[in-house]
Design a protein around this motif. Structure first.
Motif, PDB file in Angstrom:
ATOM      1  N   PHE A  24     -49.137 -53.635  54.994  1.00 24.96           N
ATOM      2  CA  PHE A  24     -49.351 -55.078  54.812  1.00 24.96           C
ATOM      3  C   PHE A  24     -50.607 -55.510  55.554  1.00 24.96           C
ATOM      4  CE2 PHE A  24     -44.943 -54.679  53.737  1.00 24.96           C
ATOM      5  CZ  PHE A  24     -44.623 -55.768  52.949  1.00 24.96           C
TER       6      PHE A  24
ATOM      7  N   ARG B 184     -50.063 -57.327  49.267  1.00 22.68           N
ATOM      8  CA  ARG B 184     -49.081 -57.011  50.321  1.00 22.68           C
ATOM      9  C   ARG B 184     -49.522 -57.731  51.584  1.00 22.68           C
ATOM     10  NH1 ARG B 184     -48.533 -51.944  48.094  1.00 22.68           N
ATOM     11  NH2 ARG B 184     -50.358 -51.149  49.154  1.00 22.68           N
TER      12      ARG B 184
ATOM     13  N   GLY C 190     -43.257 -62.464  54.280  1.00 20.46           N
ATOM     14  CA  GLY C 190     -43.954 -61.366  53.614  1.00 20.46           C
ATOM     15  C   GLY C 190     -43.957 -61.570  52.110  1.00 20.46           C
TER      16      GLY C 190
ATOM     17  N   VAL D 125     -44.982 -59.308  48.415  1.00 25.73           N
ATOM     18  CA  VAL D 125     -45.512 -58.143  47.705  1.00 25.73           C
ATOM     19  C   VAL D 125     -45.543 -58.483  46.217  1.00 25.73           C
ATOM     20  CG1 VAL D 125     -45.062 -55.735  47.048  1.00 25.73           C
ATOM     21  CG2 VAL D 125     -44.656 -56.475  49.404  1.00 25.73           C
TER      22      VAL D 125
ATOM     23  N   ASP E 269     -46.922 -56.741  42.541  1.00 23.74           N
ATOM     24  CA  ASP E 269     -47.584 -55.605  41.884  1.00 23.74           C
ATOM     25  C   ASP E 269     -46.881 -55.372  40.546  1.00 23.74           C
ATOM     26  OD1 ASP E 269     -49.283 -53.485  41.450  1.00 23.74           O
ATOM     27  OD2 ASP E 269     -48.694 -52.363  43.248  1.00 23.74           O
TER      28      ASP E 269
ATOM     29  N   ASP F 277     -37.330 -52.128  45.756  1.00 22.50           N
ATOM     30  CA  ASP F 277     -38.457 -52.128  46.700  1.00 22.50           C
ATOM     31  C   ASP F 277     -38.196 -53.105  47.840  1.00 22.50           C
ATOM     32  OD1 ASP F 277     -40.186 -50.322  45.229  1.00 22.50           O
ATOM     33  OD2 ASP F 277     -40.326 -51.925  43.734  1.00 22.50           O
TER      34      ASP F 277
ATOM     35  N   THR G 172     -37.922 -51.906  51.670  1.00 22.17           N
ATOM     36  CA  THR G 172     -38.863 -52.430  52.674  1.00 22.17           C
ATOM     37  C   THR G 172     -38.118 -53.081  53.834  1.00 22.17           C
ATOM     38  OG1 THR G 172     -40.458 -52.863  50.902  1.00 22.17           O
ATOM     39  CG2 THR G 172     -40.844 -53.965  53.004  1.00 22.17           C
TER      40      THR G 172
ATOM     41  N   GLY H  55     -42.700 -59.451  41.920  1.00 23.52           N
ATOM     42  CA  GLY H  55     -42.898 -59.343  43.369  1.00 23.52           C
ATOM     43  C   GLY H  55     -41.664 -59.756  44.125  1.00 23.52           C
TER      44      GLY H  55
END
Ligand SMILES: [Zn+2]
Length: 341
Positions: free
Chosen positions: A126, A189, A215, A217, A219, A226, A230, A307
């Protein structure tokens, strides 16, 4: 006139011997030997003397000048030596006196927790993103799928900075995610730490200002697996490898599906204790898959990208990590408290 000179010599020598400081000594030199001094004054009277007497008196006057000059020099040396002695003893350096202790500050316990968390995130790839605390209401709410009048807008409706209600204090760091998605192309990220503001009364677990770390993410092909992987890795590093986690369904306007994440109490390992209020689990953070509306609002096509996002309170993390029972202790800046960590 001889008597005058003799008397003057006696008086001058006594005055020179009697003086205790250099300035007075200089005054005496001027008084006796200066251009308007007493010796000169006597010499000026020589016009009235007989030609035989004149050279004799002149000699005596010169001798007196020399005597006084010598006496002044001797006294000057004595006084100078004395003043040097005084200065040396006054400015004496005692190398046995203990030195002054330099107070070295240390990191605040919450910043320590933040650094530890950021280290873990950076290790997972990140990067850190920051944004303004006075934020567009559109970034605070609308783009995060919280429309005008939405009930979840209520706790974040705090201070507006203009008549049109376009700018407000941010109630979470999520607007930073909006800014990142609007300015960067996936893969994204990022983690965004910072201060947030809410309509909360101050008590042992609440404050109208606190810190969050969020946070994001985004993609191609990012799934709930995921997210779980994480967060399990994060919790394992924060609270010990193998710490059990629990994902409970929840509602957030900006994620779908949404969940709250608990971890097994690291004090009692699930047996139940005061720390976990007997439940064996501790609520850690909120998370979920980024809502397609949010992606779309930020210019990302939800048909191509997906995401996940998560957020947690830094004070709460710190309280759990260091077994602190009252949130207010973190802000009160009592050194007796802060020095423990
Ligand atoms: Zn417990």
């Amino acid at each position: 006139m001889r008597e005058q000179l003799a008397a003057l010599e006696q008086e001058a020598l006594a005055a020179i011997q009697g003086t205790e400081n250099l300035q007075t000594l200089e005054d005496l030199r001027v008084r006796f030997l200066g251009k308007k001094g007493e010796v000169t004054a006597i010499l000026k009277q020589m016009g009235g003397l007989s030609p035989e007497e004149r050279p004799q008196i002149g000699q005596l006057a010169n001798a007196l000048s020399e005597t006084l000059t010598a006496a002044l020099g001797v006294r000057r040396e004595v006084l100078e030596a004395k003043s040097l002695d005084e200065r040396l003893s006054r400015e004496k350096l005692d190398i046995t006196i203990p030195g002054q202790r330099l107070a070295v500050g240390k990191q605040h316990v919450m910043m320590k927790t933040l650094d530890e968390a950021l280290d873990i995130f950076i290790g997972m790839g990140f990067s850190i993103a920051e944004g303004p605390e006075v934020e567009l209401a559109a970034n605070n709410f609308d783009k995060l799928n919280i429309a005008e009048g939405h009930p979840s807008r209520d706790w974040g409706d705090t201070f507006y900075f203009d008549a049109d209600s376009a700018y407000a204090l941010r109630p979470q760091t999520s607007p930073v995610q909006v800014r990142v998605m609007e300015s960067q192309k996936p893969p994204i990220r990022v983690v965004s730490p910072g201060r947030v503001y809410r309509k909360d009364e101050v008590d042992a677990t609440h404050s109208p200002m606190f810190h969050q770390i969020e946070g994001l993410v985004v993609d191609k092909g990012v799934t709930m697996a995921d997210l779980k992987g994480t967060l399990n890795a994060l919790i394992g590093q924060l609270y010990g490898e193998g710490t059990k986690t629990r994902f409970r369904p929840h509602f957030f306007p900006f994620t779908e599906p949404s969940c709250e994440v608990d971890c097994q109490c690291f004090k009692c390992r699930g047996a139940g204790c005061p720390m976990c209020k007997g439940e064996g689990w501790i609520e850690l953070l909120g998370s979920g898959m980024v809502h397609p509306n949010v992606l779309r609002n930020c210019g990302i096509d939800p048909e191509i990208y997906s995401g996940f996002a998560f957020g947690m309170g830094l004070e709460r993390m710190t309280m759990m990590r260091y077994n602190i029972s009252d949130l207010r202790l973190i802000f009160e800046n009592d050194l007796r408290f802060l020095r423990q960590f």
